[in-house]
Design a protein around this motif. Structure first.
Motif, PDB file in Angstrom:
ATOM      1  N   ALA A  25      -1.943  -2.240   5.453  1.00 44.51           N
ATOM      2  CA  ALA A  25      -1.822  -1.832   3.981  1.00 44.51           C
ATOM      3  C   ALA A  25      -0.593  -1.285   3.756  1.00 44.51           C
ATOM      4  O   ALA A  25      -0.307  -0.570   4.717  1.00 44.51           O
ATOM      5  CB  ALA A  25      -3.034  -1.107   4.090  1.00 44.51           C
ATOM      6  N   ARG A  26      -0.199  -1.503   2.789  1.00 40.13           N
ATOM      7  CA  ARG A  26       1.250  -0.861   2.505  1.00 40.13           C
ATOM      8  C   ARG A  26       0.987  -0.268   1.000  1.00 40.13           C
ATOM      9  O   ARG A  26       0.475  -0.652   0.471  1.00 40.13           O
ATOM     10  CB  ARG A  26       2.368  -1.998   2.277  1.00 40.13           C
ATOM     11  CG  ARG A  26       2.589  -2.676   3.506  1.00 40.13           C
ATOM     12  CD  ARG A  26       3.861  -3.437   3.197  1.00 40.13           C
ATOM     13  NE  ARG A  26       3.984  -4.509   4.328  1.00 40.13           N
ATOM     14  CZ  ARG A  26       4.851  -5.471   4.358  1.00 40.13           C
ATOM     15  NH1 ARG A  26       5.627  -5.547   3.047  1.00 40.13           N
ATOM     16  NH2 ARG A  26       4.935  -6.160   5.182  1.00 40.13           N
ATOM     17  N   THR A  27       1.727   1.035   0.965  1.00 40.61           N
ATOM     18  CA  THR A  27       1.343   1.554  -0.119  1.00 40.61           C
ATOM     19  C   THR A  27       2.585   1.876  -0.869  1.00 40.61           C
ATOM     20  O   THR A  27       3.774   2.153  -0.088  1.00 40.61           O
ATOM     21  CB  THR A  27       0.745   3.017  -0.174  1.00 40.61           C
ATOM     22  OG1 THR A  27       1.309   3.847   0.882  1.00 40.61           O
ATOM     23  CG2 THR A  27      -0.582   2.665   0.497  1.00 40.61           C
TER      24      THR A  27
ATOM     25  N   LEU B 187      -1.624  -4.691  -0.575  1.00 37.90           N
ATOM     26  CA  LEU B 187      -0.411  -3.834  -1.052  1.00 37.90           C
ATOM     27  C   LEU B 187      -1.302  -2.961  -2.212  1.00 37.90           C
ATOM     28  O   LEU B 187      -1.803  -3.281  -3.001  1.00 37.90           O
ATOM     29  CB  LEU B 187       0.556  -4.672  -1.963  1.00 37.90           C
ATOM     30  CG  LEU B 187       1.016  -5.921  -1.047  1.00 37.90           C
ATOM     31  CD1 LEU B 187       1.715  -6.857  -1.827  1.00 37.90           C
ATOM     32  CD2 LEU B 187       1.682  -5.596   0.159  1.00 37.90           C
ATOM     33  N   ILE B 188      -0.629  -1.654  -2.059  1.00 32.42           N
ATOM     34  CA  ILE B 188      -1.103  -0.745  -3.067  1.00 32.42           C
ATOM     35  C   ILE B 188       0.046  -0.170  -3.893  1.00 32.42           C
ATOM     36  O   ILE B 188       0.993   0.369  -3.352  1.00 32.42           O
ATOM     37  CB  ILE B 188      -2.243   0.426  -2.333  1.00 32.42           C
ATOM     38  CG1 ILE B 188      -2.972  -0.265  -1.548  1.00 32.42           C
ATOM     39  CG2 ILE B 188      -2.338   1.501  -3.239  1.00 32.42           C
ATOM     40  CD1 ILE B 188      -3.626   0.713  -0.550  1.00 32.42           C
TER      41      ILE B 188
END
Lengths: 240, 236
Positions: B231-233, B6-7
């Protein structure tokens, strides 16, 4: 980089991403000294100049028939939790863990094995040296970036990082000595004590007699003034 | 093993959380205000040369001019050639490609080198020097030989630069190393394009967009049969 594009997912939800996944809570927990274990025990993390120490406690968890088994289970859970907290906190250097004492060599071996297994997820270089003569588990973890606490926190301005302040009573006695000294050295009409609310409260209550005695002894009135902005250890004596 | 990254990106800070089975395993926080400059590449302008100190001061657009010592000037050296003094290498007003090797501290400016290195996940690219190196921390002689052989085969023949193989490459698949090579060469090409048009002093690349996000993102691999990584931003 282009090969990972399909894996990226732009989150556009209303609720903040870190909130949704409980990351905010984990950050707060990773800054706390105490970490609770599901089994009822808890850990205490202390980062000092020389090393980081971790203390494992049962937290008064009793009532199970087999005490050894309780200790063993708590230590196993602690081993996993410590490994994860070391990563979250990004603690480096020497790390000493004081697991709850175990008599059984078998249990000791199993806890160490669990600890090593949990630490194997770590990308950082580390060495685990096993139990020392005093029954502590000794390890080192390579320092890479700054620890989480060093990035997010600063030294406590009230205690200068000691984690403790003198008690209100200790400060009161210091003030009494100082008053006597000042009264002998200078010739003032009256002495005034400016102190924190807690310290002035003690003077007004438990130590009122001591203050009155000193005032009689030096033959001068002593007045008190509470300063809400003063920290507990902070005071001033004014000659009037 | 499912792994999510998570970003959370804001102008002030970038926060990265590595999740494993829904539980946070790693946190990386980087603040814009306190980001180090080491690794940044600039086109600077030589403002002063001090032959006595064999050093030069270079304006790279920071508050204080940065320091460049002759020992940190990279020159293609043929065996036997004597080292040239700094006043014969640089002249005042010249523009020069430089990389920060030490952050400014107190009243001292940043320290620079003219040897550029671009670090990837598994490799460090040295665009100006044809040299293949293997990290000393890879101890197994067999592994070192196999990596050297692999990298020599992967680097295109017309490549003027060199690579250093990092410990992360131990046991890496050839495809992963090839990706790193392509990626690093592209960064360098983009940088050179940018350098041609930029007026000094100018920042060409920051060491990492966010050291953490960059390193983590470049670590995302293709999902395997038993694993998926996403990955989630978010920006908020």
């Amino acid at each position: 980089m282009p090969t990972v594009t399909p894996l990226l997912n732009h989150y556009i939800g209303d609720r903040p991403l870190f909130d949704l996944h409980g990351v905010e809570d984990e950050i707060q927990k990773a800054l706390a000294r105490r970490v609770d274990l599901k089994s009822g025990g808890y850990l205490i993390f202390d980062q000092t100049e020389a090393m980081t120490t971790v203390d494992v406690n049962t937290g008064g968890f009793v009532g199970v028939r087999n005490f050894d088994e309780t200790v063993f289970k708590t230590n196993l859970e602690a081993a996993q939790t410590i490994a994860r907290q070391l990563r979250l906190r990004n603690l480096g250097g020497i790390i000493i863990t004081d697991f709850i004492d175990m008599d059984s060599e078998e249990h000791k071996g199993a806890v160490l094995e669990e600890f090593n297994k949990a630490l194997s997820r770590d990308h950082t270089r580390l060495t685990v040296n096993g139990f020392t003569a005093l029954g502590l588990v000794e390890m080192t973890r390579k320092r890479t970036r700054e620890s989480l606490a060093h990035i997010l926190c600063e030294e406590c301005p009230t205690c200068q990082g000691r984690g403790e302040v003198k008690t209100a009573r200790t400060v009161c006695y210091e003030i009494l000595r100082e008053l006597l000294h000042e009264a002998r050295q200078f010739n003032a009409r009256e002495l005034r004590v400016l102190g924190s609310v807690a310290v002035i409260d003690v003077f007004l209550d438990e130590e009122s007699q001591g203050l009155a005695m000193l005032s009689d002894f030096i033959g001068k009135p002593i007045s008190l003034q509470a300063e809400p902005s003063y920290a507990q250890e902070q005071y001033d004596i004014v000659l009037m | 093993m499912p792994e999510d990254i998570l970003i959370n990106f804001t102008p002030q800070e970038t926060r990265v959380a590595v999740m494993h089975q829904g539980v946070v395993q790693e946190l990386h926080i980087e603040r814009t205000a306190s980001r180090g400059l080491v690794g940044n590449v600039y086109v600077g302008r030589v403002v002063r040369i001090l032959p006595g100190m064999q050093s030069a001061f270079i304006d790279v657009g920071l508050e204080r001019t940065a320091f460049l010592h002759v020992a940190d000037i990279w020159e293609p050296r043929h065996n036997g050639d004597p080292a040239r003094p700094i006043e014969r290498i640089l002249f005042e007003g010249q523009s020069q490609l430089v990389q920060v090797i030490k952050d400014p501290i107190g009243s001292k400016g940043a320290r620079l080198s003219t040897q550029i290195s671009v670090a990837g996940r598994m490799l460090v690219y040295l665009p100006q020097e044809k040299h293949i190196g293997i990290s000393q921390r890879i101890e197994s002689e067999i592994e070192r030989e196999s990596l050297r052989e692999k990298i020599t085969r992967l680097v295109p023949a017309d490549e003027p630069g060199g690579f250093i193989v990092r410990t992360m490459a131990e046991g890496a698949m050839e495809e992963e190393m090839a990706n790193d090579i392509d990626y690093l060469r592209k960064i360098w090409r983009d940088l050179q394009m940018h350098a041609k048009t930029a007026a000094p002093p100018a920042l060409l690349i920051r060491s990492c967009p966010s050291a953490s996000a960059y390193c983590v993102i470049s670590s995302i691999r293709k999902p395997r049969a038993s694993s998926s990584t996403r990955a989630r931003t978010s920006r908020n």
